[in-house]
Motif scaffolding. Structure first.
Motif, mmCIF file in Angstrom:
data_model
loop_
_atom_site.group_PDB
_atom_site.id
_atom_site.type_symbol
_atom_site.label_atom_id
_atom_site.label_comp_id
_atom_site.label_asym_id
_atom_site.label_seq_id
_atom_site.Cartn_x
_atom_site.Cartn_y
_atom_site.Cartn_z
ATOM 1 N N THR A 120 0.828 -1.216 0.000
ATOM 2 C CA THR A 120 0.000 0.000 0.000
ATOM 3 C C THR A 120 0.856 1.257 0.000
ATOM 4 O OG1 THR A 120 -0.160 0.068 2.421
ATOM 5 C CG2 THR A 120 -1.881 -1.154 1.230
ATOM 6 N N ARG A 121 2.072 1.156 0.514
ATOM 7 C CA ARG A 121 2.991 2.306 0.527
ATOM 8 C C ARG A 121 3.869 2.357 -0.722
ATOM 9 N NH1 ARG A 121 3.369 0.890 6.294
ATOM 10 N NH2 ARG A 121 5.178 -0.428 5.806
ATOM 11 N N GLY A 122 3.724 1.401 -1.607
ATOM 12 C CA GLY A 122 4.528 1.383 -2.817
ATOM 13 C C GLY A 122 5.958 0.967 -2.587
ATOM 14 N N GLU A 123 6.231 0.393 -1.433
ATOM 15 C CA GLU A 123 7.595 -0.081 -1.151
ATOM 16 C C GLU A 123 7.866 -1.393 -1.869
ATOM 17 O OE1 GLU A 123 7.539 -0.281 3.071
ATOM 18 O OE2 GLU A 123 7.410 1.900 3.331
ATOM 19 N N THR A 124 6.802 -2.130 -2.174
ATOM 20 C CA THR A 124 6.895 -3.323 -3.011
ATOM 21 C C THR A 124 5.801 -3.251 -4.070
ATOM 22 O OG1 THR A 124 5.437 -4.580 -1.520
ATOM 23 C CG2 THR A 124 7.817 -4.799 -1.180
ATOM 24 N N ILE A 125 6.064 -3.844 -5.214
ATOM 25 C CA ILE A 125 5.104 -3.915 -6.316
ATOM 26 C C ILE A 125 4.631 -5.352 -6.445
ATOM 27 C CG2 ILE A 125 4.735 -3.538 -8.787
ATOM 28 C CD1 ILE A 125 5.201 -0.993 -7.109
ATOM 29 N N MET A 126 3.341 -5.515 -6.734
ATOM 30 C CA MET A 126 2.766 -6.847 -6.827
ATOM 31 C C MET A 126 2.297 -7.183 -8.240
ATOM 32 S SD MET A 126 0.680 -7.450 -3.288
ATOM 33 C CE MET A 126 0.826 -9.210 -3.630
ATOM 34 N N CYS A 127 2.188 -8.484 -8.501
ATOM 35 C CA CYS A 127 1.619 -8.956 -9.766
ATOM 36 C C CYS A 127 0.864 -10.253 -9.517
ATOM 37 C CB CYS A 127 2.695 -9.133 -10.837
ATOM 38 S SG CYS A 127 3.805 -10.536 -10.563
ATOM 39 N N PHE A 128 0.181 -10.720 -10.555
ATOM 40 C CA PHE A 128 -0.709 -11.886 -10.472
ATOM 41 C C PHE A 128 -0.219 -12.914 -11.476
ATOM 42 C CE2 PHE A 128 -4.932 -13.918 -11.329
ATOM 43 C CZ PHE A 128 -5.362 -14.156 -10.031
ATOM 44 N N GLY A 129 0.436 -13.963 -10.992
ATOM 45 C CA GLY A 129 1.071 -14.937 -11.874
ATOM 46 C C GLY A 129 0.163 -16.099 -12.226
ATOM 47 N N LEU A 130 -0.729 -15.864 -13.166
ATOM 48 C CA LEU A 130 -1.656 -16.912 -13.600
ATOM 49 C C LEU A 130 -1.365 -17.366 -15.026
ATOM 50 C CD1 LEU A 130 -4.240 -18.605 -13.008
ATOM 51 C CD2 LEU A 130 -5.556 -16.697 -13.978
ATOM 52 N N THR A 131 -1.378 -16.432 -15.979
ATOM 53 C CA THR A 131 -1.241 -16.770 -17.401
ATOM 54 C C THR A 131 0.103 -17.428 -17.701
ATOM 55 O OG1 THR A 131 -2.632 -14.883 -17.961
ATOM 56 C CG2 THR A 131 -1.329 -15.835 -19.738
ATOM 57 N N GLU A 132 0.065 -18.434 -18.578
ATOM 58 C CA GLU A 132 1.277 -19.154 -18.969
ATOM 59 C C GLU A 132 1.412 -19.158 -20.492
ATOM 60 O OE1 GLU A 132 1.305 -22.225 -15.159
ATOM 61 O OE2 GLU A 132 1.239 -23.034 -17.197
ATOM 62 N N PRO A 133 2.574 -19.536 -21.022
ATOM 63 C CA PRO A 133 2.762 -19.534 -22.477
ATOM 64 C C PRO A 133 1.725 -20.345 -23.234
ATOM 65 C CG PRO A 133 4.877 -19.774 -21.380
ATOM 66 C CD PRO A 133 3.827 -19.853 -20.312
ATOM 67 N N THR A 134 1.236 -21.421 -22.617
ATOM 68 C CA THR A 134 0.249 -22.270 -23.302
ATOM 69 C C THR A 134 -1.129 -22.218 -22.651
ATOM 70 O OG1 THR A 134 0.938 -24.183 -21.979
ATOM 71 C CG2 THR A 134 2.028 -23.855 -24.105
ATOM 72 N N ALA A 135 -1.318 -21.283 -21.737
ATOM 73 C CA ALA A 135 -2.616 -21.180 -21.056
ATOM 74 C C ALA A 135 -2.886 -19.722 -20.733
ATOM 75 C CB ALA A 135 -2.622 -22.007 -19.774
ATOM 76 N N GLY A 136 -3.962 -19.176 -21.325
ATOM 77 C CA GLY A 136 -4.332 -17.802 -21.031
ATOM 78 C C GLY A 136 -5.004 -17.720 -19.672
ATOM 79 N N SER A 137 -6.041 -16.907 -19.573
ATOM 80 C CA SER A 137 -6.748 -16.782 -18.291
ATOM 81 C C SER A 137 -7.681 -17.972 -18.096
ATOM 82 C CB SER A 137 -7.509 -15.452 -18.244
ATOM 83 O OG SER A 137 -6.612 -14.373 -18.300
ATOM 84 N N ASP A 138 -7.118 -19.161 -18.252
ATOM 85 C CA ASP A 138 -7.852 -20.425 -18.100
ATOM 86 C C ASP A 138 -7.114 -21.252 -17.058
ATOM 87 O OD1 ASP A 138 -9.211 -22.784 -18.280
ATOM 88 O OD2 ASP A 138 -8.374 -23.363 -20.222
ATOM 89 N N PRO A 139 -7.435 -21.062 -15.782
ATOM 90 C CA PRO A 139 -6.669 -21.722 -14.722
ATOM 91 C C PRO A 139 -6.585 -23.232 -14.857
ATOM 92 C CG PRO A 139 -8.148 -20.062 -13.814
ATOM 93 C CD PRO A 139 -8.511 -20.209 -15.259
ATOM 94 N N ALA A 140 -7.596 -23.843 -15.446
ATOM 95 C CA ALA A 140 -7.606 -25.310 -15.534
ATOM 96 C C ALA A 140 -6.521 -25.841 -16.461
ATOM 97 C CB ALA A 140 -8.971 -25.791 -16.002
ATOM 98 N N SER A 141 -5.923 -24.981 -17.301
ATOM 99 C CA SER A 141 -4.925 -25.443 -18.272
ATOM 100 C C SER A 141 -3.483 -25.194 -17.829
ATOM 101 C CB SER A 141 -5.163 -24.751 -19.623
ATOM 102 O OG SER A 141 -6.446 -25.051 -20.129
#
Length: 282
Positions: free
Chosen positions: A130-151
């Motif tokens: 919240t203070r911007g001392e660290t930056i976050m991301c969401f590591g879901l998408t993969e080279p062979t799987a888009g926003s499809d968690p099951a893949s």
């Protein structure tokens, strides 16, 4: 004091009041001020095709990096969903790259941790974010799987005192600049039981790389994350074991709402530019 849905337990969006209150107006005025300060730097970064390094410091000064996060954590402001959406609408007018940073850092990163993490994990990661001392991301998408968690193909193994993660993530917003990533993986050799982990860039076996030569959003950092026998402490599994699919869908819903709000701002800016041009052309 503004309150989040998590603070209040109020989740019936059909009963929301869509009138802008005086308190919300104060928040939106600060968002507007920060956006005006950011714009010349964003224009410069856009023309240079690079991430805008002034974004986080300006938004940190305006206390906008934890807008929908509870005041219990760092610079969290406790804003409700409507206030946050209105803020993203205004931010969207500065370009999709700016909104994308907030989607990755706040909507997909912090909000997911706030909803699913243990209290110890929240105390460890949210105040700095919240203070911007660290930056976050969401590591879901993969080279062979888009926003499809099951893949997904990324896996984890239980090694007693830690988990061993292997795999890669691609096209991750904030991917190469993130200090902390929410990562999803299946148990090795299985296609069910997906789990979520909070992974720091300093963990052994973690690396990232910026993805260049994109067709759009030049000021948004897009990266790949590589997990090569990445050692993740046992306490960094987020949520119950096997609940990763629910956590992923929850994060995607939050992220997509932020995209929709930002797109309103984008089209507003497009209309304003088009009308301005139409009025002055010969």
């Amino acid at each position: 004091m503004l309150k989040t849905i998590i603070d209040t337990g109020f989740a019936d969006l059909s009963r929301m009041n869509f009138d802008v209150s005086d308190e919300q107006r104060l928040v939106l005025d600060e968002v507007d001020r920060a956006c005006r300060e950011l714009r010349p730097f964003e224009d410069e970064a856009y023309l240079a095709g690079r991430f805008n390094e002034h974004l986080a410091p300006i938004f940190r000064k305006a206390q906008l990096l934890g807008l929908p996060i509870s005041r219990m954590y760092g610079d969290g402001q406790g804003a409700d969903v409507l206030t946050y959406a209105l803020a993203l609408e205004r931010i969207g007018r500065e370009g999709t790259g700016v909104r994308t940073f907030l989607s990755g850092h706040v909507s997909l990163g912090q909000v997911t941790i706030q909803k699913w993490a243990s209290e110890e994990q929240k105390q460890q990661y949210l105040p700095q974010a919240t203070r911007g001392e660290t930056i976050m991301c969401f590591g879901l998408t993969e080279p062979t799987a888009g926003s499809d968690p099951a893949s997904l193909r990324t896996t984890f193994e239980d090694r007693g005192s830690y988990y061993l993660l292997n795999g890669s993530k691609a096209w991750i917003s904030n991917g190469s600049i993130a200090d902390v990533a929410v990562v999803f993986a299946y148990p090795k050799g299985k296609r069910d039981g997906m789990s979520a982990f909070v992974v720091e860039k300093g963990f052994e076996g973690y690396s990232s790389q910026q993805q260049k030569h994109k067709l759009g959003m030049p000021t948004s950092d897009t990266g790949s994350i590589f997990l090569d026998n990445c050692r993740v402490p046992k306490e960094n599994m987020m949520g119950p074991p096997g609940k990763g699919l629910s956590i992923a869908y929850s994060g995607l819903m939050s992220g997509r709402l932020s995209v929709a709000a930002g797109c309103l701002g984008v089209i507003e800016d497009c209309i304003e530019e088009a009308v301005g041009y139409a009025r002055q052309r010969v």
